[in-house]
Write an enzyme that holds these catalytic residues in place. Structure first.
Site, PDB file in Angstrom:
ATOM      1  N   GLY A  46      59.538  35.653   8.321  1.00 34.29           N
ATOM      2  CA  GLY A  46      60.455  35.418   8.983  1.00 34.29           C
ATOM      3  C   GLY A  46      60.480  34.783  10.489  1.00 34.29           C
ATOM      4  O   GLY A  46      61.424  34.416  11.228  1.00 34.29           O
ATOM      5  N   SER A  85      57.542  32.586   5.636  1.00 36.20           N
ATOM      6  CA  SER A  85      58.101  31.456   6.187  1.00 36.20           C
ATOM      7  C   SER A  85      57.944  30.055   5.063  1.00 36.20           C
ATOM      8  O   SER A  85      57.862  28.871   5.629  1.00 36.20           O
ATOM      9  CB  SER A  85      57.620  30.996   7.473  1.00 36.20           C
ATOM     10  OG  SER A  85      57.857  32.178   8.405  1.00 36.20           O
ATOM     11  N   ASN A 111      62.129  37.226  -2.876  1.00 38.84           N
ATOM     12  CA  ASN A 111      62.711  38.703  -2.496  1.00 38.84           C
ATOM     13  C   ASN A 111      63.797  38.656  -1.588  1.00 38.84           C
ATOM     14  O   ASN A 111      63.759  38.231  -0.445  1.00 38.84           O
ATOM     15  CB  ASN A 111      61.252  39.103  -1.611  1.00 38.84           C
ATOM     16  CG  ASN A 111      61.444  40.438  -1.037  1.00 38.84           C
ATOM     17  OD1 ASN A 111      62.517  41.137  -1.349  1.00 38.84           O
ATOM     18  ND2 ASN A 111      60.675  40.867  -0.160  1.00 38.84           N
ATOM     19  N   GLU A 146      50.958  38.304   2.768  1.00 36.50           N
ATOM     20  CA  GLU A 146      51.783  37.907   3.464  1.00 36.50           C
ATOM     21  C   GLU A 146      51.464  38.414   4.909  1.00 36.50           C
ATOM     22  O   GLU A 146      51.591  39.638   5.097  1.00 36.50           O
ATOM     23  CB  GLU A 146      53.090  38.785   3.124  1.00 36.50           C
ATOM     24  CG  GLU A 146      53.663  38.317   1.734  1.00 36.50           C
ATOM     25  CD  GLU A 146      55.086  38.714   1.730  1.00 36.50           C
ATOM     26  OE1 GLU A 146      56.019  37.628   1.430  1.00 36.50           O
ATOM     27  OE2 GLU A 146      55.839  39.886   2.034  1.00 36.50           O
ATOM     28  N   HIS A 206      55.374  46.112   0.687  1.00 30.01           N
ATOM     29  CA  HIS A 206      55.725  45.123   1.534  1.00 30.01           C
ATOM     30  C   HIS A 206      55.749  45.532   2.873  1.00 30.01           C
ATOM     31  O   HIS A 206      55.827  46.824   3.317  1.00 30.01           O
ATOM     32  CB  HIS A 206      57.278  44.717   1.228  1.00 30.01           C
ATOM     33  CG  HIS A 206      57.696  43.461   1.994  1.00 30.01           C
ATOM     34  ND1 HIS A 206      57.956  43.396   3.146  1.00 30.01           N
ATOM     35  CD2 HIS A 206      57.642  42.369   1.315  1.00 30.01           C
ATOM     36  CE1 HIS A 206      58.372  42.163   3.627  1.00 30.01           C
ATOM     37  NE2 HIS A 206      58.204  41.356   2.564  1.00 30.01           N
ATOM     38  N   GLU A 259      57.383  45.394   5.743  1.00 24.95           N
ATOM     39  CA  GLU A 259      58.764  46.044   6.079  1.00 24.95           C
ATOM     40  C   GLU A 259      58.757  47.368   5.703  1.00 24.95           C
ATOM     41  O   GLU A 259      59.443  48.287   6.565  1.00 24.95           O
ATOM     42  CB  GLU A 259      60.179  45.088   5.570  1.00 24.95           C
ATOM     43  CG  GLU A 259      60.088  43.856   6.459  1.00 24.95           C
ATOM     44  CD  GLU A 259      60.729  42.608   5.485  1.00 24.95           C
ATOM     45  OE1 GLU A 259      61.627  42.944   4.623  1.00 24.95           O
ATOM     46  OE2 GLU A 259      60.817  41.480   5.900  1.00 24.95           O
ATOM     47  N   LYS A 269      65.222  41.051  -0.187  1.00 26.06           N
ATOM     48  CA  LYS A 269      65.456  42.322   0.936  1.00 26.06           C
ATOM     49  C   LYS A 269      66.739  42.826   0.629  1.00 26.06           C
ATOM     50  O   LYS A 269      67.528  42.597  -0.126  1.00 26.06           O
ATOM     51  CB  LYS A 269      65.153  41.495   2.187  1.00 26.06           C
ATOM     52  CG  LYS A 269      63.728  40.637   1.859  1.00 26.06           C
ATOM     53  CD  LYS A 269      63.014  40.312   3.376  1.00 26.06           C
ATOM     54  CE  LYS A 269      61.952  39.800   3.291  1.00 26.06           C
ATOM     55  NZ  LYS A 269      61.092  39.230   4.425  1.00 26.06           N
TER      56      LYS A 269
HETATM   57  P1  13P Z   1      60.376  35.011   4.845  1.00 24.20           P
HETATM   58  O1  13P Z   1      59.921  33.918   3.610  1.00 24.20           O
HETATM   59  O2  13P Z   1      61.646  35.107   5.106  1.00 24.20           O
HETATM   60  O3  13P Z   1      59.519  34.567   5.820  1.00 24.20           O
HETATM   61  O4  13P Z   1      59.911  36.244   4.091  1.00 24.20           O
HETATM   62  C1  13P Z   1      58.839  36.407   3.449  1.00 24.20           C
HETATM   63  C2  13P Z   1      58.845  37.594   2.856  1.00 24.20           C
HETATM   64  O5  13P Z   1      58.642  38.902   3.550  1.00 24.20           O
HETATM   65  C3  13P Z   1      58.749  37.684   1.273  1.00 24.20           C
HETATM   66  O6  13P Z   1      58.502  39.175   0.741  1.00 24.20           O
END
Ligand code: 13P
Length: 253
Positions: free
Chosen positions: A176, A214, A11, A170, A101, A103, A13
């Site tokens: 992150g 992560s 992903n 997740e 997601h 976010e 982003k």
């Molecule tokens: P990270 O791998 O950067 O922690 O992000 C995970 C994520 O949100 C994938 O959709």
């Protein structure tokens, strides 16, 4: 158990410009060379909207599958400035879409909107990568499973064909942050979640479940013994071909 194909989903982003296709070229090259294992896994990359059309064309006959990261909760065409419908994305030849997601949930997407998005994505024949996960406080209060069940129940209708749905677990606190659930904890949650899904949706097969948060070439070691996971949803480490490929290499090492 996850006996089928494994998924390595990147992903991106808010990352990527037109020349970033070179990253995917390299990942594609690795896949082709990886004759020992490449029948065991699938690579899906979700670039931003601006790159979907180009990447979809470029990788049409290659080994990388392209996914959208989100869509609007209304379909076809309409007076919704700045938005893109599932129908419009599907017309680019895209077959996967990430929905829910954390976010996007954090910037206002609620269960009602997510439910509409999933319904429209399935109607347009996408495979939906549906994200769920508890936040730090919910984990602290031992509410993880309760939260996951609720997020699923509010969005996924009983009539849906679960073969077109991939659940991505997740934990919000892990995204992150470099913080990871312990393998024991993750395995326990994965088992419980899959059991819940099989029972609630009366499945005579195991639904697909990814872990995200992560994941990188080091942390993937800790998770490869968790047979209940069908793969990984990878954020930061999917933006470099080396980091992404190293995850696959270490998973099969
Ligand atoms: P990270 O791998 O950067 O922690 O992000 C995970 C994520 O949100 C994938 O959709």
């Amino acid at each position: 158990m996850a006996n089928g194909i494994r998924y390595f989903v990147g992903n991106w982003k808010m990352f990527g410009i037109p020349s970033s296709y070179k990253i995917l070229d390299k990942i594609n090259g690795y896949f082709i060379k990886d004759k020992k294992n490449n029948k065991k896994y699938k690579i899906i990359i979700a670039p931003p909207l601006t790159l979907l059309q180009d990447f979809s064309k470029r990788f049409k006959n290659k080994k990388i599958n392209i996914s959208a990261q989100n869509c609007y909760h209304k379909d076809n065409f309409g007076a919704y400035t700045g938005n893109v419908s599932p129908f419009m994305i599907k017309k680019l030849g895209i077959n996967y879409i990430i929905i829910g997601h954390s976010e996007n949930r954090a910037s206002g997407e609620n269960n009602k909107i997510i439910k509409e998005k999933v319904a429209l994505a399935l109607k347009n024949n996408f495979t939906v990568i549906f994200c769920i996960g508890e936040n730090k406080q919910e984990k602290k209060n031992k509410k993880t499973i309760k939260v996951l069940k609720k997020q699923v129940s509010k969005v996924i209708k009983n009539k849906y064909n679960f073969k077109n749905i991939i659940i991505a677990y997740e934990p919000v606190w892990s995204i992150g942050s470099g913080k990871l659930p312990s393998p024991h904890e993750l395995k326990k949650n994965a088992i419980e979640l899959k059991k819940f899904l099989r029972e609630k949706f009366r499945l005579n097969y195991n639904p697909k479940l990814l872990y995200g948060g992560s994941v990188d070439k080091n942390s993937v070691h800790a998770f490869k013994s968790i047979k209940e996971l069908d793969g990984f949803l990878i954020g930061g480490a999917s933006k470099s071909s080396k980091n992404f490929v190293d995850i696959i290499k270490n998973f099969y090492k």
